[in-house]
Design a protein around this motif. Structure first.
Motif, PDB file in Angstrom:
ATOM      1  N   LEU A  72       0.834  -1.206   0.000  1.00 32.26           N
ATOM      2  CA  LEU A  72       0.000   0.000   0.000  1.00 32.26           C
ATOM      3  C   LEU A  72       0.870   1.257   0.000  1.00 32.26           C
ATOM      4  O   LEU A  72       0.568   2.230  -0.714  1.00 32.26           O
ATOM      5  N   ARG A  73       1.964   1.241   0.757  1.00 27.48           N
ATOM      6  CA  ARG A  73       2.878   2.402   0.756  1.00 27.48           C
ATOM      7  C   ARG A  73       3.500   2.619  -0.615  1.00 27.48           C
ATOM      8  O   ARG A  73       3.724   3.750  -1.043  1.00 27.48           O
ATOM      9  N   ASN A  74       3.751   1.515  -1.326  1.00 26.39           N
ATOM     10  CA  ASN A  74       4.374   1.631  -2.652  1.00 26.39           C
ATOM     11  C   ASN A  74       3.398   2.041  -3.740  1.00 26.39           C
ATOM     12  O   ASN A  74       3.819   2.486  -4.804  1.00 26.39           O
ATOM     13  N   ASP A  75       2.088   1.839  -3.480  1.00 22.01           N
ATOM     14  CA  ASP A  75       1.107   2.182  -4.525  1.00 22.01           C
ATOM     15  C   ASP A  75      -0.204   2.606  -3.851  1.00 22.01           C
ATOM     16  O   ASP A  75      -1.169   1.846  -3.791  1.00 22.01           O
ATOM     17  N   LEU A  76      -0.252   3.845  -3.367  1.00 22.90           N
ATOM     18  CA  LEU A  76      -1.422   4.341  -2.634  1.00 22.90           C
ATOM     19  C   LEU A  76      -2.631   4.555  -3.528  1.00 22.90           C
ATOM     20  O   LEU A  76      -3.760   4.673  -3.055  1.00 22.90           O
ATOM     21  N   LYS A  77      -2.409   4.588  -4.846  1.00 26.25           N
ATOM     22  CA  LYS A  77      -3.520   4.833  -5.763  1.00 26.25           C
ATOM     23  C   LYS A  77      -4.041   3.538  -6.392  1.00 26.25           C
ATOM     24  O   LYS A  77      -4.810   3.575  -7.349  1.00 26.25           O
ATOM     25  N   SER A  78      -3.649   2.411  -5.848  1.00 32.33           N
ATOM     26  CA  SER A  78      -4.081   1.124  -6.397  1.00 32.33           C
ATOM     27  C   SER A  78      -5.338   0.642  -5.675  1.00 32.33           C
ATOM     28  O   SER A  78      -5.326   0.459  -4.445  1.00 32.33           O
ATOM     29  N   GLN A  79      -6.394   0.404  -6.433  1.00 37.69           N
ATOM     30  CA  GLN A  79      -7.617  -0.127  -5.818  1.00 37.69           C
ATOM     31  C   GLN A  79      -7.406  -1.547  -5.311  1.00 37.69           C
ATOM     32  O   GLN A  79      -8.023  -1.969  -4.341  1.00 37.69           O
ATOM     33  N   VAL A  80      -6.470  -2.305  -5.967  1.00 35.08           N
ATOM     34  CA  VAL A  80      -6.180  -3.669  -5.536  1.00 35.08           C
ATOM     35  C   VAL A  80      -5.588  -3.663  -4.116  1.00 35.08           C
ATOM     36  O   VAL A  80      -5.991  -4.439  -3.240  1.00 35.08           O
ATOM     37  N   CYS A  81      -4.630  -2.774  -3.877  1.00 37.43           N
ATOM     38  CA  CYS A  81      -3.988  -2.701  -2.558  1.00 37.43           C
ATOM     39  C   CYS A  81      -4.988  -2.329  -1.470  1.00 37.43           C
ATOM     40  O   CYS A  81      -5.015  -2.939  -0.389  1.00 37.43           O
ATOM     41  N   TRP A  82      -5.814  -1.324  -1.776  1.00 37.87           N
ATOM     42  CA  TRP A  82      -6.819  -0.930  -0.785  1.00 37.87           C
ATOM     43  C   TRP A  82      -7.850  -2.038  -0.565  1.00 37.87           C
ATOM     44  O   TRP A  82      -8.279  -2.282   0.575  1.00 37.87           O
ATOM     45  N   HIS A  83      -8.232  -2.689  -1.653  1.00 39.76           N
ATOM     46  CA  HIS A  83      -9.216  -3.773  -1.548  1.00 39.76           C
ATOM     47  C   HIS A  83      -8.653  -4.920  -0.695  1.00 39.76           C
ATOM     48  O   HIS A  83      -9.321  -5.444   0.195  1.00 39.76           O
ATOM     49  N   VAL A  84      -7.405  -5.282  -0.959  1.00 38.36           N
ATOM     50  CA  VAL A  84      -6.773  -6.368  -0.200  1.00 38.36           C
ATOM     51  C   VAL A  84      -6.639  -5.986   1.276  1.00 38.36           C
ATOM     52  O   VAL A  84      -6.898  -6.803   2.169  1.00 38.36           O
ATOM     53  N   PHE A  85      -6.253  -4.733   1.525  1.00 39.70           N
ATOM     54  CA  PHE A  85      -6.132  -4.288   2.910  1.00 39.70           C
ATOM     55  C   PHE A  85      -7.498  -4.365   3.614  1.00 39.70           C
ATOM     56  O   PHE A  85      -7.601  -4.747   4.789  1.00 39.70           O
ATOM     57  N   GLY A  86      -8.559  -4.032   2.872  1.00 34.40           N
ATOM     58  CA  GLY A  86      -9.916  -4.153   3.416  1.00 34.40           C
ATOM     59  C   GLY A  86     -10.275  -5.587   3.729  1.00 34.40           C
ATOM     60  O   GLY A  86     -10.896  -5.888   4.753  1.00 34.40           O
ATOM     61  N   LEU A  87      -9.864  -6.519   2.845  1.00 36.02           N
ATOM     62  CA  LEU A  87     -10.137  -7.943   3.082  1.00 36.02           C
ATOM     63  C   LEU A  87      -9.426  -8.441   4.344  1.00 36.02           C
ATOM     64  O   LEU A  87      -9.985  -9.234   5.114  1.00 36.02           O
ATOM     65  N   LEU A  88      -8.212  -7.968   4.564  1.00 39.10           N
ATOM     66  CA  LEU A  88      -7.478  -8.351   5.768  1.00 39.10           C
ATOM     67  C   LEU A  88      -8.155  -7.797   7.025  1.00 39.10           C
ATOM     68  O   LEU A  88      -8.276  -8.504   8.032  1.00 39.10           O
ATOM     69  N   GLN A  89      -8.582  -6.548   6.933  1.00 40.37           N
ATOM     70  CA  GLN A  89      -9.269  -5.962   8.080  1.00 40.37           C
ATOM     71  C   GLN A  89     -10.583  -6.701   8.352  1.00 40.37           C
ATOM     72  O   GLN A  89     -10.966  -6.923   9.517  1.00 40.37           O
ATOM     73  N   ARG A  90     -11.255  -7.110   7.283  1.00 38.94           N
ATOM     74  CA  ARG A  90     -12.502  -7.861   7.454  1.00 38.94           C
ATOM     75  C   ARG A  90     -12.239  -9.208   8.105  1.00 38.94           C
ATOM     76  O   ARG A  90     -13.020  -9.665   8.949  1.00 38.94           O
ATOM     77  N   SER A  91     -11.133  -9.854   7.721  1.00 37.55           N
ATOM     78  CA  SER A  91     -10.797 -11.150   8.321  1.00 37.55           C
ATOM     79  C   SER A  91     -10.507 -11.021   9.814  1.00 37.55           C
ATOM     80  O   SER A  91     -10.697 -11.971  10.571  1.00 37.55           O
ATOM     81  N   GLU A  92     -10.082  -9.824  10.236  1.00 40.17           N
ATOM     82  CA  GLU A  92      -9.834  -9.566  11.662  1.00 40.17           C
ATOM     83  C   GLU A  92     -11.077  -9.003  12.347  1.00 40.17           C
ATOM     84  O   GLU A  92     -11.032  -8.634  13.506  1.00 40.17           O
ATOM     85  N   LYS A  93     -12.189  -8.953  11.587  1.00 44.35           N
ATOM     86  CA  LYS A  93     -13.473  -8.460  12.087  1.00 44.35           C
ATOM     87  C   LYS A  93     -13.424  -6.975  12.473  1.00 44.35           C
ATOM     88  O   LYS A  93     -14.200  -6.516  13.312  1.00 44.35           O
ATOM     89  N   LYS A  94     -12.513  -6.248  11.857  1.00 43.19           N
ATOM     90  CA  LYS A  94     -12.462  -4.790  12.040  1.00 43.19           C
ATOM     91  C   LYS A  94     -13.235  -4.169  10.881  1.00 43.19           C
ATOM     92  O   LYS A  94     -12.675  -3.647   9.920  1.00 43.19           O
TER      93      LYS A  94
END
Length: 847
Positions: A72-94
């Motif tokens: 995410l730090r390397n590509d802040l404008k990537s929807q893939v990075c943000w989407h993946v980060f969201g999936l990780l947060q969802r897996s942690e129930k955040k």
């Protein structure tokens, strides 16, 4: 770092995504490695994010989050990075954090269907209904050809009570559907559409819709139920009557249909209702519902004739649930007396003539007499005439020593007599007569927990739990909350606060898990078109913590945390127990050494059991397992009252109509010194029951606390003093207490509360305090055993001041005469004699 990859690496990246979707994680990692091994793309953001996502699926959470954050730090404008980060947060129930990530992803790809779908799931999960509606509308614009797009948007509008939009969308979708002869999914859609008409208050449209699409709806019972209700709402009483009669004809045991018909026919007198029910009694001879409803609206000789016929029929058939069916009638004292006289008469006739009535032609079988005695035992137990109930249940067991219901009833009588040891013994005897009965097994375990025999309860439950796993663990997996609640209460009674809190947190987690489990149903229900059930589920989940199981759990947790605040634990519970025994230093050292050896032996046993399992399964379970609750850490917290408030808040939200909620709130805020919150709790409790005994004590404590607080904020002081005058009804504190005592002369609970308050106000008035709390000359004293037991314990704990031993002993003897079966008032000789009686009964049953 460029976000776009050249063709070769781009193909590899597509394969990484495909491997993730197909759960081929090892291959996905291999392809990601090939991209990242190229120096130019070693820090490619989207590849790092996908690699992190795959590692998260393999249980390597820390490494996964590091990689995704790097990407995410390397590509802040990537929807893939943000989407993946969201999936990780969802897996942690955040979920809140995940929603932020998805919104950031949509900034760079606003029409991405997958992100929009994932966002909508989180929004409905978190009940962000406004956001959910906007997202579903966006999906509808992008994919108007998909059924879920239309249904999702209409449901969002429905939940926001925008009924017109919801109905317009549903109708547009319906026009696109082909009518088939039997289509269950379309039938469910039509029923859901109809339910929206009803909620919108459009009764005429609702009825027209049903009549128009009746042939396409599979659930004919639902059609008739809705038609009956809507027809009545529209004033079409003839139609409503017809539908209710059709429903009764289909299911003559449903009470709601009869009450609905009574409402439609506007039957205002008991006689009119009795005539209607008599019509159905004749028509449906085997249905209990009209017979029992008729008994509720009749009286005098008519009631006596009808109830006599009903009881005689049930006694001849040998129907154990007879008393449960009759019990609602016992609220009326006149009807209760009629029932008592009838059954006593039957008992006398059966004993002397083997007939229910002396003019009967045929003699009754012995079982009729058995069930008559059983009914009488239940009747007197209900009114807490426990010695009379015990006499009848002993006759039952003399008649049929192997009757399981006899032992369960005897155990219940002893439980009501507060003799839990004997109750548990008898319930275990009942269990031994039928070891394949799960209900009796559970009852026996519950009674064992009431006497704090947790090991025995676990052994009893282990007969029906999964093999290879301890009963406690299996019951926790099955979310068996009654068992865990009783365990928590038992640990609390034993002073094992940590273990009690562990059970309370486990129950709380069950409710959290149930809320989180709905996540899978957001897509499933729309796919299967179970829309009415889905809406019901969402509404149930919104009030989930109003369930009685949660209330019991929260109350126990609050009691535990308040106890921790009053008596902080600085040592382990085991050491505290040892030190309290008054042992010598040498004996104490020896006992501790023995405990350490026993603990080490138990740990080795657990390790051996764990080693016998499959290594791979164990590793996988360890990776995914949540951290276990440690009882020692639970009691060593700096802020027990803040933890108690976490359990209190759901009660204030969902159990505000229960006075105990506000009484416990006062206990917490009293210790925290929060005067306005104390006042709020008292006012809310007073609105529910202004004469509650504990509320009276709390008002007195609050008034004294305010009086003692000299440095109270001026604004707060003004509010408190004004409201306190209302609470005290304009009286002085002593006068307020005297008035409360005078107003509640016929209640032991209120008199003892007045005595406790008097002791707080005037400790020198000990003679009057004892006179109030030790008085036993009340009507229906037999129903006051729990209150008398509480007073006796409070006398021993000096709640009413320092009480001489002779006074306590006199009170015990008086109570033991009133409640001869109650263990709390028995001396050692009486207790051993009662034990011998039960032992002889057990031996008789074995023979």
């Amino acid at each position: 770092m460029p976000s776009q990859l050249p063709p070769k690496e781009n193909n590899l990246f597509k394969r990484v995504v495909k491997c993730y979707e197909q759960k081929q994680y090892k291959n996905g990692l291999k392809f990601a490695k090939q991209i990242l091994s190229t120096p130019k793309y070693a820090d490619h953001g989207e590849t790092l994010a996908m690699k992190g996502l795959i590692l998260n699926c393999l249980g390597k959470k820390e490494e996964a989050f590091d990689l995704v954050r790097r990407g995410l730090r390397n590509d802040l404008k990537s929807q893939v990075c943000w989407h993946v980060f969201g999936l990780l947060q969802r897996s942690e129930k955040k979920y809140d954090e995940a929603i932020k990530c998805y919104r950031n992803a949509l900034k760079w790809d606003k029409d991405n269907l997958q992100i929009l779908r994932d966002l909508s799931l989180l929004q409905i999960q978190m009940r962000d209904l406004e956001g959910y509606r906007d997202t579903r509308y966006q999906l509808l614009k992008l994919r108007p050809g998909q059924r879920a797009s239309w249904i999702g948007y209409s449901m969002a509008c429905h939940l926001l009570e925008d009924f017109d939009t919801a109905l317009a969308v549903l109708e547009e979708y319906r026009k696109t559907q082909e009518v088939k002869s039997y289509d269950y999914e379309f039938s469910e859609f039509l029923l859901y559409q109809n339910s929206v008409y009803r909620e919108a208050g459009r009764n005429k449209d609702c009825l027209e819709h049903l009549e128009k699409y009746e042939k396409q709806i599979c659930d004919q019972v639902s059609i008739m139920e809705v038609k009956a209700i809507v027809s009545y709402n529209l004033g079409l009483k003839d139609k409503a009557e017809k539908y209710y009669r059709q429903l009764i004809d289909r299911n003559p045991s449903n009470n709601d249909y009869y009450t609905g018909l009574v409402k439609v026919l506007e039957l205002s007198t008991d006689e009119m209702m009795a005539n209607l029910y008599s019509e159905f009694v004749e028509k449906y001879k085997y249905s209990h519902a009209p017979k029992l409803l008729r008994l509720q609206v009749t009286s005098g000789d008519t009631f006596k004739r009808y109830v006599g016929d009903y009881i005689k029929h049930a006694l001849r058939r040998g129907s154990p649930p007879l008393f449960l069916n009759i019990r609602p009638l016992l609220k009326d004292k006149t009807k209760a007396k009629i029932i008592e006289e009838l059954v006593l008469d039957y008992s006398h006739n059966l004993k002397n003539h083997s007939k229910l009535l002396t003019d009967d032609e045929n003699k009754e079988p012995p079982t009729t007499y058995l069930w008559t005695l059983f009914f009488l035992a239940q009747y007197y137990d209900h009114f807490r005439k426990l010695d009379v109930a015990m006499k009848y249940v002993e006759e039952v067991l003399d008649h049929t020593p192997t009757l399981i219901e006899g032992y369960t009833l005897q155990a219940k009588i002893y439980k009501h007599a507060d003799n839990l040891q004997l109750a548990a013994k008898l319930m275990d005897e009942a269990r031994s007569l039928d070891t394949a009965d799960r209900y009796i097994n559970s009852k026996s375990a519950k009674y064992q927990l009431k006497i704090d025999n947790i090991e025995k309860a676990e052994e009893t439950c282990a007969m029906f739990t999964r093999e290879g796993v301890s009963a406690i663990e299996n019951l926790n997996e099955m979310q068996c909350m009654w068992f865990q609640t009783e365990c928590a209460a038992s640990f609390l009674r034993q002073g094992k606060i940590g273990e009690a809190l562990k059970k309370c947190h486990e129950i709380d987690k069950h409710f959290t898990d149930i809320i989180e489990d709905q996540f899978d149903f957001h897509t499933y229900c729309m796919r299967k078109m179970t829309l009415k059930a889905y809406i019901s589920m969402l509404r149930m989940e919104d009030i989930l913590r109003s369930h009685p199981f949660y209330f019991k759990c929260a109350v126990l947790a609050i009691q535990a945390y308040v106890s921790l605040h009053d008596n902080p634990i600085t040592e382990t519970e085991e050491d505290t127990e040892v030190n309290s025994d008054g042992l010598t230093a040498k004996e104490l050292k020896k006992l501790k050494s023995k405990q350490r050896r026993a603990k080490k032996k138990a740990e080795l046993k657990e390790e051996k059991k764990a080693d016998s399992k499959d290594t791979n399964d164990k590793k996988k379970a360890d990776d995914n397992a949540e951290p276990k609750l440690d009882p020692k850490k639970l009691v060593q917290i700096p802020d027990p009252l803040d933890q108690a408030i976490k359990f209190l808040r759901p009660l204030q939200d969902w159990s505000a109509e229960t006075i105990d909620t506000h009484l416990y709130a006062f206990d917490i805020y009293y210790r925290k010194g929060k005067y306005l919150l104390m006042l709020q709790s008292l006012k809310r409790a007073r609105n529910i029951d202004s004469q509650n005994p504990q509320l009276h004590i709390n008002i007195v404590k609050f008034a004294l606390a305010v009086k003692a607080k000299a440095d109270l904020n001026k604004a707060v002081s003004q509010v408190v003093e004004t409201e306190l005058e209302v609470l005290l009804e304009g009286m002085k504190l002593q006068e307020f207490n005297d008035n409360f005592i005078e107003r509640n002369k016929n209640s032991i609970a209120h008199q003892s509360a007045g005595a406790e308050a008097l002791n707080i106000l005037n400790p020198s008035a000990s003679d009057r305090v004892l006179q109030l709390c030790c008085n036993l000359s009340y009507d229906h004293i037999e129903t006051e055993l729990p209150v008398c037991a509480k007073v006796y314990k409070n006398l021993q704990k000096d709640t009413f001041g320092k009480v001489p031993e002779s006074v306590i002993e006199t009170y015990r003897k008086s109570c033991s005469q009133l409640f001869p079966l109650a263990a709390v008032f028995q001396d050692n000789q009486t207790a051993s004699e009662t034990n011998e009686v039960v032992s002889s009964l057990s031996e008789l049953s074995v023979k």
